[in-house]
Design an enzyme around this catalytic site. Structure first.
Site, PDB file in Angstrom:
ATOM      1  N   LYS A 275       0.400  -1.551  -0.335  1.00 45.13           N
ATOM      2  CA  LYS A 275      -0.080   0.359   0.003  1.00 45.13           C
ATOM      3  C   LYS A 275       0.771   1.312   0.147  1.00 45.13           C
ATOM      4  CE  LYS A 275      -4.002  -1.097   2.638  1.00 45.13           C
ATOM      5  NZ  LYS A 275      -4.982  -1.545   2.000  1.00 45.13           N
ATOM      6  N   ARG A 349     -10.180 -11.315   1.926  1.00 42.62           N
ATOM      7  CA  ARG A 349     -11.586 -11.875   0.596  1.00 42.62           C
ATOM      8  C   ARG A 349     -10.634 -13.686   0.863  1.00 42.62           C
ATOM      9  NH1 ARG A 349     -11.385  -9.027  -4.336  1.00 42.62           N
ATOM     10  NH2 ARG A 349     -11.567  -7.452  -3.039  1.00 42.62           N
TER      11      ARG A 349
HETATM   12  N1  BES Z   1      -8.430  -3.315   4.002  1.00 42.90           N
HETATM   13  C1  BES Z   1      -8.026  -2.851   2.761  1.00 42.90           C
HETATM   14  C2  BES Z   1      -9.478  -2.735   2.565  1.00 42.90           C
HETATM   15  C3  BES Z   1      -9.608  -0.717   2.963  1.00 42.90           C
HETATM   16  C4  BES Z   1      -9.443   0.195   2.026  1.00 42.90           C
HETATM   17  C5  BES Z   1     -10.590  -0.432   3.876  1.00 42.90           C
HETATM   18  C6  BES Z   1      -9.438   1.220   2.105  1.00 42.90           C
HETATM   19  C7  BES Z   1     -10.762   0.508   4.222  1.00 42.90           C
HETATM   20  C8  BES Z   1      -9.699   2.120   4.277  1.00 42.90           C
HETATM   21  C9  BES Z   1      -8.194  -4.081   1.979  1.00 42.90           C
HETATM   22  O1  BES Z   1      -7.904  -5.291   2.622  1.00 42.90           O
HETATM   23  C10 BES Z   1      -7.936  -3.952   0.584  1.00 42.90           C
HETATM   24  O2  BES Z   1      -6.511  -3.546   0.711  1.00 42.90           O
HETATM   25  N2  BES Z   1      -9.015  -4.047  -0.343  1.00 42.90           N
HETATM   26  C11 BES Z   1      -8.423  -3.392  -1.936  1.00 42.90           C
HETATM   27  C12 BES Z   1      -8.468  -4.895  -3.020  1.00 42.90           C
HETATM   28  C13 BES Z   1      -8.510  -4.408  -4.197  1.00 42.90           C
HETATM   29  C14 BES Z   1      -6.922  -4.423  -4.049  1.00 42.90           C
HETATM   30  C15 BES Z   1      -8.991  -5.118  -4.991  1.00 42.90           C
HETATM   31  C16 BES Z   1      -8.874  -2.069  -1.812  1.00 42.90           C
HETATM   32  O3  BES Z   1      -9.847  -2.208  -1.314  1.00 42.90           O
HETATM   33  O4  BES Z   1      -7.822  -1.638  -2.524  1.00 42.90           O
HETATM   34 MN    MN Z   2      -5.958  -5.346   1.523  1.00 40.72          MN
END
Ligand code: BES
Ligand code: MN
Ligand code: ZN
Length: 491
Positions: A275, A349
């Site tokens: 990230k 997931r």
């Molecule tokens: N935990 C995150 C989702 C999230 C992001 C929650 C920002 C709250 C604020 C999750 O694990 C994630 O990283 N999801 C990705 C999925 C994508 C790679 C398809 C996302 O939402 O960017």
């Molecule tokens: Mn994630």
């Protein structure tokens, strides 16, 4: 704080009574009574313009003629019949602040007379208590200088209605669940790791005879074939633990359980698909689903609800490392489906799919998973509504109903089979991401492949589990929604 409900005379031996006043010369019953006793003193304040009844106004009066209570706190309630739930919350917070500022320890509240949006007395009292407990919350464990304790010790609601006692009981249990969820979620990720989650679960289980704990460690996960869950955990030196809290309290102990599964990523750095740095600290909240399941289990145990409920805290940490899983890896999940990893940041997931397969063994009545799953859900709904996905119409309406009852809001997002198209992989049964569009729904659709053997709903709480900015912190959502849903399940 202590709460009581009892009918009392307006003039009494307490430090302060709290009454409401509306705008436009429409007064509450207690307002009129005090005005009469004081020979029009309150009306005089209205005439002079000192008291308007506008929302946000508070006025503290002392030593009123003919009233033996030392102080009367008047709270502006806006236009009669137009008070929304949000405004009622604001007004309760105004009351709290005025009572704190005046260093008052005990007060009798006559705001039982106001009816926000036609809600009943039960709601009025329950929501007031939940609001007060939420507002008083402090997370100062890591501060050298602790917050000052609040003066207010006892709040008495002026009613002897049966519903009021129930409202106090429900509100206190929910508030305690919400607080527990906020405490674990706010905990920094160097303290709150998967082992910490399971320790908290153990402490809770020890407090109630109806609760027991089962912990699945990585060795057991390997034996069970939970390879997707394990893959996410591989980059971290903090081992994964899946903690299962069993609340076995139905009259018939063999009643099929309701299962709650919470995403418990105690930190989500994204893994090899790292990230960006900005706001990454907030990914300590990626265990908000597990925290809310924990809080809900605490609340229902305190309420001693005659239900069988299993709460699953799917603890794990997602970090990049030489041993971490990679984009391109193909994982064989516990139910046999293979998944091509296209982004290691879509890890929730992968953890949940194996947890959801695992809980099949309990032959659940229904399963609800709760997860900070997608940024896309926040884009779609903002930070006020959790995303609700399910193809079970009855379950959807029961959950939306609980959301409406509690104002712990949820909004339905689609989960129809078209979204499966986006999850196709040339090399495996599924890809772990579904492309640019409809990210909340494709994440839900991914999970749907693992929940075919029971009734199921998915709550994406990515936008609602915590707030950002100056008041950054966990919200404890959706403990209130889930506990209400479970209260409603008691026949
Ligand atoms: N935990 C995150 C989702 C999230 C992001 C929650 C920002 C709250 C604020 C999750 O694990 C994630 O990283 N999801 C990705 C999925 C994508 C790679 C398809 C996302 O939402 O960017
Ligand atoms: Mn994630
Ligand atoms: Zn995540």
């Amino acid at each position: 704080m202590k709460y009581q409900a009892k009918l009392t005379a307006l003039s009494q031996a307490t430090e302060c009574i709290v009454i409401g006043v509306y705008e436009n010369n429409e007064f509450s019953k207690s307002f009129n009574e005090i005005d009469l006793t004081t020979q029009g003193y309150l009306n005089g304040l209205i005439q002079s313009g000192e008291l308007s009844g506008k929302l946000g106004q508070t006025l503290l009066l002392r030593d009123l003629n003919g009233i033996s209570t030392k102080r009367v706190l008047i709270i502006g309630c806006g236009k009669k019949g137009e008070l929304s739930e949000r405004q009622y919350k604001q007004l309760i917070q105004n009351m709290l602040k005025a009572l704190k500022d005046a260093n008052i320890r005990e007060a009798v509240c006559y705001l039982t007379e106001v009816e926000p949006n036609n809600r009943d007395l039960y709601w009025n009292i329950r929501f007031a208590i939940e609001t007060i407990e939420h507002t008083n919350y402090q997370f100062d464990q890591f501060k050298s200088k602790k917050a000052e304790p609040i003066s207010l010790e006892t709040l008495i609601f002026n009613t002897d209605c049966q519903q009021a006692q129930l409202a106090i009981k429900h509100a206190q249990a929910i508030a305690s669940g919400v607080k527990a969820a906020r405490d674990i979620a706010n905990m920094p990720p160097n303290v709150c790791n998967p082992a910490y989650l399971s320790e908290q679960a153990r402490n809770l289980a020890e407090k109630s005879t109806a609760l027991s704990l089962d912990v699945i460690d990585e060795k057991m996960m390997a034996e069970l074939g939970m390879n997707a869950y394990l893959a996410v955990s591989r980059g971290s030196s903090n081992p994964a633990y899946m903690s299962l809290l069993h609340f076995n309290n139905a009259a018939d102990k063999n009643t099929k359980p309701i299962v709650l599964v919470g995403k418990g990523l105690t930190f989500d750095a994204g893994g090899i698909s790292l990230k960006p740095a900005a706001d990454m600290d907030e990914m300590k909240y990626d265990m908000g689903g597990a925290a809310s399941v924990f809080g809900t289990m605490k609340a229902i145990a305190e309420l001693n609800l005659p239900l069988n409920v299993i709460g699953v805290l799917a603890g794990c940490e997602n970090l990049p490392d030489g041993n971490a899983y990679r984009p391109g890896d193909i994982l064989t999940t516990m139910n046999g489906l293979t998944v091509e990893v296209l982004n290691t940041d879509a890890e929730g997931r992968l953890v949940l799919c194996d947890a959801l397969t695992y809980v099949e063994r309990f032959e659940p009545e229904l399963v609800i998973d709760v997860a900070t799953l997608t940024g896309a859900c926040v884009v779609a709904l903002g930070q006020h509504n959790s995303g609700l996905m399910s193809e079970d119409e009855n379950l959807v309406s029961e959950l939306l109903n609980a959301a409406q009852q509690t104002t712990d809001k949820a909004w339905r997002l689609p989960l129809s089979e078209e979204y499966q198209e986006q999850l196709k992989s040339p090399f495996a049964d599924l890809a772990n991401i579904g492309g640019r569009w409809g990210g909340a729904s494709t994440a839900g659709a991914f999970l749907a492949n693992f929940t075919k053997n029971y009734r199921w709903a998915h709550l994406d709480i990515a936008g609602t589990a915590w707030v950002q900015g100056a008041n950054k912190g966990a919200t404890g959502r959706p403990v209130s929604l889930l506990t209400q849903f479970l209260i409603n399940q008691v026949k």
